[in-house]
Design an enzyme around this catalytic site. Structure first.
Site, PDB file in Angstrom:
ATOM      1  N   ASN A 175      11.252  10.125   5.857  1.00 36.35           N
ATOM      2  CA  ASN A 175      12.379  10.816   5.201  1.00 36.35           C
ATOM      3  C   ASN A 175      11.901  11.738   4.084  1.00 36.35           C
ATOM      4  OD1 ASN A 175      13.632   8.407   6.489  1.00 36.35           O
ATOM      5  ND2 ASN A 175      15.479   9.247   5.554  1.00 36.35           N
ATOM      6  N   GLY A 217      24.200   0.795  14.757  1.00 37.23           N
ATOM      7  CA  GLY A 217      22.788   0.902  15.192  1.00 37.23           C
ATOM      8  C   GLY A 217      21.839   1.259  14.061  1.00 37.23           C
ATOM      9  N   THR A 236       9.718  13.163  14.150  1.00 36.44           N
ATOM     10  CA  THR A 236      10.159  12.276  13.079  1.00 36.44           C
ATOM     11  C   THR A 236       9.699  10.835  13.307  1.00 36.44           C
ATOM     12  OG1 THR A 236      12.176  11.222  12.223  1.00 36.44           O
ATOM     13  CG2 THR A 236      12.356  12.201  14.385  1.00 36.44           C
ATOM     14  N   ASP A 237       9.610  10.067  12.232  1.00 37.44           N
ATOM     15  CA  ASP A 237       9.286   8.634  12.358  1.00 37.44           C
ATOM     16  C   ASP A 237      10.362   7.891  13.143  1.00 37.44           C
ATOM     17  OD1 ASP A 237      11.280   8.769  10.405  1.00 37.44           O
ATOM     18  OD2 ASP A 237      10.249   7.482   8.955  1.00 37.44           O
ATOM     19  N   GLU A 238      11.572   8.475  13.205  1.00 37.90           N
ATOM     20  CA  GLU A 238      12.688   7.749  13.824  1.00 37.90           C
ATOM     21  C   GLU A 238      12.487   7.528  15.326  1.00 37.90           C
ATOM     22  OE1 GLU A 238      16.581   8.741  12.333  1.00 37.90           O
ATOM     23  OE2 GLU A 238      15.716   9.641  10.534  1.00 37.90           O
ATOM     24  N   TYR A 266      20.363  10.917  17.868  1.00 39.22           N
ATOM     25  CA  TYR A 266      19.448  11.895  17.242  1.00 39.22           C
ATOM     26  C   TYR A 266      17.995  11.566  17.586  1.00 39.22           C
ATOM     27  CZ  TYR A 266      16.280  13.607  13.592  1.00 39.22           C
ATOM     28  OH  TYR A 266      15.197  14.148  12.933  1.00 39.22           O
ATOM     29  N   LYS A 302      14.945  13.524  19.826  1.00 41.75           N
ATOM     30  CA  LYS A 302      13.638  13.904  19.272  1.00 41.75           C
ATOM     31  C   LYS A 302      12.513  13.274  20.111  1.00 41.75           C
ATOM     32  CE  LYS A 302      12.945  15.979  15.963  1.00 41.75           C
ATOM     33  NZ  LYS A 302      12.826  17.464  15.724  1.00 41.75           N
TER      34      LYS A 302
HETATM   35  P1  NAD Z   1      18.271  20.807   8.785  1.00 41.88           P
HETATM   36  O1  NAD Z   1      19.424  20.244   9.531  1.00 41.88           O
HETATM   37  O2  NAD Z   1      18.361  20.933   7.290  1.00 41.88           O
HETATM   38  O3  NAD Z   1      17.928  22.258   9.351  1.00 41.88           O
HETATM   39  C1  NAD Z   1      17.922  22.556  10.711  1.00 41.88           C
HETATM   40  C2  NAD Z   1      17.907  24.077  10.876  1.00 41.88           C
HETATM   41  O4  NAD Z   1      17.860  24.372  12.283  1.00 41.88           O
HETATM   42  C3  NAD Z   1      19.154  24.771  10.323  1.00 41.88           C
HETATM   43  O5  NAD Z   1      18.777  25.922   9.590  1.00 41.88           O
HETATM   44  C4  NAD Z   1      19.936  25.158  11.573  1.00 41.88           C
HETATM   45  O6  NAD Z   1      20.738  26.334  11.411  1.00 41.88           O
HETATM   46  C5  NAD Z   1      18.807  25.394  12.577  1.00 41.88           C
HETATM   47  N1  NAD Z   1      19.248  25.235  13.978  1.00 41.88           N
HETATM   48  C6  NAD Z   1      20.003  24.235  14.485  1.00 41.88           C
HETATM   49  N2  NAD Z   1      20.208  24.446  15.797  1.00 41.88           N
HETATM   50  C7  NAD Z   1      19.542  25.585  16.139  1.00 41.88           C
HETATM   51  C8  NAD Z   1      19.349  26.295  17.359  1.00 41.88           C
HETATM   52  N3  NAD Z   1      19.904  25.878  18.498  1.00 41.88           N
HETATM   53  N4  NAD Z   1      18.595  27.410  17.326  1.00 41.88           N
HETATM   54  C9  NAD Z   1      18.038  27.853  16.168  1.00 41.88           C
HETATM   55  N5  NAD Z   1      18.201  27.230  14.987  1.00 41.88           N
HETATM   56  C10 NAD Z   1      18.934  26.102  14.970  1.00 41.88           C
HETATM   57  O7  NAD Z   1      17.011  19.926   9.199  1.00 41.88           O
HETATM   58  P2  NAD Z   1      15.708  19.531   8.348  1.00 41.88           P
HETATM   59  O8  NAD Z   1      15.985  18.309   7.585  1.00 41.88           O
HETATM   60  O9  NAD Z   1      15.197  20.752   7.672  1.00 41.88           O
HETATM   61  O10 NAD Z   1      14.724  19.126   9.542  1.00 41.88           O
HETATM   62  C11 NAD Z   1      13.881  20.093  10.167  1.00 41.88           C
HETATM   63  C12 NAD Z   1      13.072  19.413  11.263  1.00 41.88           C
HETATM   64  O11 NAD Z   1      12.307  18.351  10.718  1.00 41.88           O
HETATM   65  C13 NAD Z   1      13.953  18.775  12.351  1.00 41.88           C
HETATM   66  O12 NAD Z   1      13.338  19.001  13.582  1.00 41.88           O
HETATM   67  C14 NAD Z   1      13.949  17.290  12.000  1.00 41.88           C
HETATM   68  O13 NAD Z   1      14.100  16.517  13.162  1.00 41.88           O
HETATM   69  C15 NAD Z   1      12.566  17.139  11.395  1.00 41.88           C
HETATM   70  N6  NAD Z   1      12.419  16.059  10.403  1.00 41.88           N
HETATM   71  C16 NAD Z   1      13.264  15.966   9.330  1.00 41.88           C
HETATM   72  C17 NAD Z   1      13.082  14.968   8.376  1.00 41.88           C
HETATM   73  C18 NAD Z   1      13.976  14.861   7.163  1.00 41.88           C
HETATM   74  O14 NAD Z   1      13.850  13.884   6.409  1.00 41.88           O
HETATM   75  N7  NAD Z   1      14.838  15.825   6.882  1.00 41.88           N
HETATM   76  C19 NAD Z   1      12.043  14.049   8.536  1.00 41.88           C
HETATM   77  C20 NAD Z   1      11.193  14.166   9.659  1.00 41.88           C
HETATM   78  C21 NAD Z   1      11.383  15.182  10.565  1.00 41.88           C
HETATM   79  P1  TYD Z   2      19.965   9.825   5.834  1.00 42.97           P
HETATM   80  O1  TYD Z   2      19.705  10.666   4.620  1.00 42.97           O
HETATM   81  O2  TYD Z   2      21.144  10.149   6.683  1.00 42.97           O
HETATM   82  O3  TYD Z   2      18.607   9.813   6.679  1.00 42.97           O
HETATM   83  P2  TYD Z   2      18.207   8.912   7.979  1.00 42.97           P
HETATM   84  O4  TYD Z   2      19.399   8.268   8.524  1.00 42.97           O
HETATM   85  O5  TYD Z   2      17.683   9.972   8.897  1.00 42.97           O
HETATM   86  O6  TYD Z   2      17.167   7.971   7.487  1.00 42.97           O
HETATM   87  O7  TYD Z   2      20.115   8.314   5.369  1.00 42.97           O
HETATM   88  C1  TYD Z   2      19.091   7.638   4.651  1.00 42.97           C
HETATM   89  C2  TYD Z   2      19.513   6.200   4.484  1.00 42.97           C
HETATM   90  O8  TYD Z   2      20.653   6.160   3.623  1.00 42.97           O
HETATM   91  C3  TYD Z   2      19.949   5.542   5.780  1.00 42.97           C
HETATM   92  O9  TYD Z   2      19.537   4.165   5.756  1.00 42.97           O
HETATM   93  C4  TYD Z   2      21.466   5.605   5.746  1.00 42.97           C
HETATM   94  C5  TYD Z   2      21.762   5.550   4.256  1.00 42.97           C
HETATM   95  N1  TYD Z   2      22.983   6.289   3.819  1.00 42.97           N
HETATM   96  C6  TYD Z   2      23.950   5.646   3.043  1.00 42.97           C
HETATM   97  O10 TYD Z   2      23.835   4.456   2.711  1.00 42.97           O
HETATM   98  N2  TYD Z   2      25.046   6.352   2.659  1.00 42.97           N
HETATM   99  C7  TYD Z   2      25.218   7.668   3.001  1.00 42.97           C
HETATM  100  O11 TYD Z   2      26.269   8.264   2.640  1.00 42.97           O
HETATM  101  C8  TYD Z   2      24.212   8.322   3.777  1.00 42.97           C
HETATM  102  C9  TYD Z   2      24.371   9.762   4.184  1.00 42.97           C
HETATM  103  C10 TYD Z   2      23.100   7.587   4.157  1.00 42.97           C
END
Ligand code: NAD
Ligand code: TYD
Length: 345
Positions: free
Chosen positions: A188, A284, A134-136, A159, A163
């Site tokens: 995101n 944070g 992730t970019d984070e 988190y 990562k």
């Molecule tokens: P999500 O939370 O929607 O899904 C995570 C999945 O992993 C779920 O189905 C959960 O059941 C499964 N899981 C959790 N723990 C597990 C374990 N111990 N063993 C097997 N399965 C397990 O997450 P997402 O948003 O789909 O993100 C997927 C990946 O992409 C993550 O690695 C996240 O860090 C990365 N990512 C997400 C975003 C975003 O904006 N959502 C952006 C960049 C990177």
């Molecule tokens: P989020 O979807 O949790 O993604 P990330 O923290 O991984 O970027 O949040 C996106 C942005 O929105 C983040 O700056 C936090 C903000 N946010 C709110 O303002 N209210 C909310 O209820 C949530 C869940 C996030």
């Protein structure tokens, strides 16, 4: 550019989560020669209802195994049984706010889980491992600049720290054992099937129920939004064409303040801004993320294609037309589904 790699036996972890569900659908449609095993623990964020149709549509190419990626014995069994040539690791604990409440499960899944998968890849000579990062991991930007791949990692939340730790483990396995691994770092994501604890689905659900939309702090934090389909396409490009050992940023070229997103949602839904409620800031809270994805676009030819305005409108419409999907999540009904469907099998 690296030669295209060919795969047939693919392990995708976390396939019942948001990005995993979209990636599975993308692969099954666009890579007809790939057989995919989805390993998902079905935590609170994993929804088997997201993928249950795939078992019927692709009975010979798709299967789900409920398992923990940190369970070394189970992973050993699966790697021996299937002889994977590609591992796409999406399984993770993914919500920053939850990691602030308690981070031990984040360390277990996001770090220990990755180490277990890396060991299995070495032992079973898997052709390629793709870590979805992730970019984070880069931390937070001020008003200017963008993240490039050569920046040092500087994570600020539990988190993002897990990562980043995983990325370092991947790097160590590349250097020490010669593992063929690549890392993607994306901004995101938004789109269908996102768990309604994340900004966009949460706001749509709350607006739809006439509840307050909780905006953290002053709402001026900036995220770079990318449609999940663009991210999924990028993951496959990196898996097939990425240079061994490299890391690739992806972004959507759509930087928005959180408050802008919330206003767009309200406008599209025909709701008034009186629903906005400013709440205490996240501890944070990273101020701004922005991605420089020159590397992947110049070397692998990927760039985001979905326009943000169109993408967010179609995403809002998806949640509005899938009310029963999020209602079952919010009521907890979705987590009982597995036991009903599979408990006695
Ligand atoms: P999500 O939370 O929607 O899904 C995570 C999945 O992993 C779920 O189905 C959960 O059941 C499964 N899981 C959790 N723990 C597990 C374990 N111990 N063993 C097997 N399965 C397990 O997450 P997402 O948003 O789909 O993100 C997927 C990946 O992409 C993550 O690695 C996240 O860090 C990365 N990512 C997400 C975003 C975003 O904006 N959502 C952006 C960049 C990177
Ligand atoms: P989020 O979807 O949790 O993604 P990330 O923290 O991984 O970027 O949040 C996106 C942005 O929105 C983040 O700056 C936090 C903000 N946010 C709110 O303002 N209210 C909310 O209820 C949530 C869940 C996030």
């Amino acid at each position: 550019m690296g030669r295209d790699k060919k795969f047939t036996r693919v392990l995708l972890t976390g396939g019942c989560g948001f990005i995993g569900t979209n990636l599975l659908r993308f692969i099954l449609e666009h890579r007809p020669s790939w057989q995919v095993v989805n390993v998902d623990l079905l935590t609170y964020a994993g929804n088997i209802e997201n993928t249950v149709d795939l078992e019927k549509r692709y009975p010979s190419r798709y299967s789900l195994v409920r398992a923990d990626i940190a369970d070394a014995q189970k992973m050993e069994e699966l790697f021996s049984q299937h002889g994977f040539d590609l591992v796409l690791n999406l399984a993770a604990e993914s919500h920053v706010d939850r990691s602030i409440e308690s981070s031990s499960i984040f360390v277990r899944t996001n770090v220990l889980g990755v180490q277990v998968l890396l060991d299995a890849c070495i032992k079973h000579q898997v052709q390629r491992f793709v870590q979805i990062s992730t970019d984070e991991v880069y931390g937070s930007l001020g008003q200017d600049g963008r993240f490039t791949e050569d920046l040092p990692m500087a994570p600020n939340s539990p988190y993002s720290a897990t990562k980043a730790a995983a990325d370092l483990m991947v790097r160590a396995y590349i250097k020490t054992y010669g593992l063929d691994a690549v890392i993607t770092r994306c901004s995101n994501n938004y789109g269908p099937y996102q768990f309604p604890e994340k900004l966009i689905p949460l706001m749509v659900v709350n607006a739809s129920r006439g509840r307050k939309l909780p905006v953290y702090g002053d709402g001026k934090n900036v995220r770079d939004w990318i449609h999940v389909e663009d991210h999924c396409r990028g993951i496959i490009v990196v898996a097939e064409k990425g240079e061994p050992g490299e890391c690739y940023n992806m972004g959507g070229n759509a930087e928005k303040e959180n408050i802008e997103i919330v206003r767009m949602i309200l406008r599209h839904m025909g709701k008034g801004e009186e629903l906005i409620g400013y709440v205490k800031d996240r501890p944070g809270h990273d101020f701004r993320y922005a991605m420089d994805f020159t590397k992947i676009s110049t070397t692998l030819g990927w760039r985001p294609e979905i326009d943000f305005e169109q993408g967010i409108h179609s995403t809002i419409d998806w949640y509005l037309s899938h009310e029963s999907w999020w209602e079952r999540i919010l009521s907890g009904e979705y987590s009982r589904y597995y036991e009903r469907m599979y408990g006695s099998r």
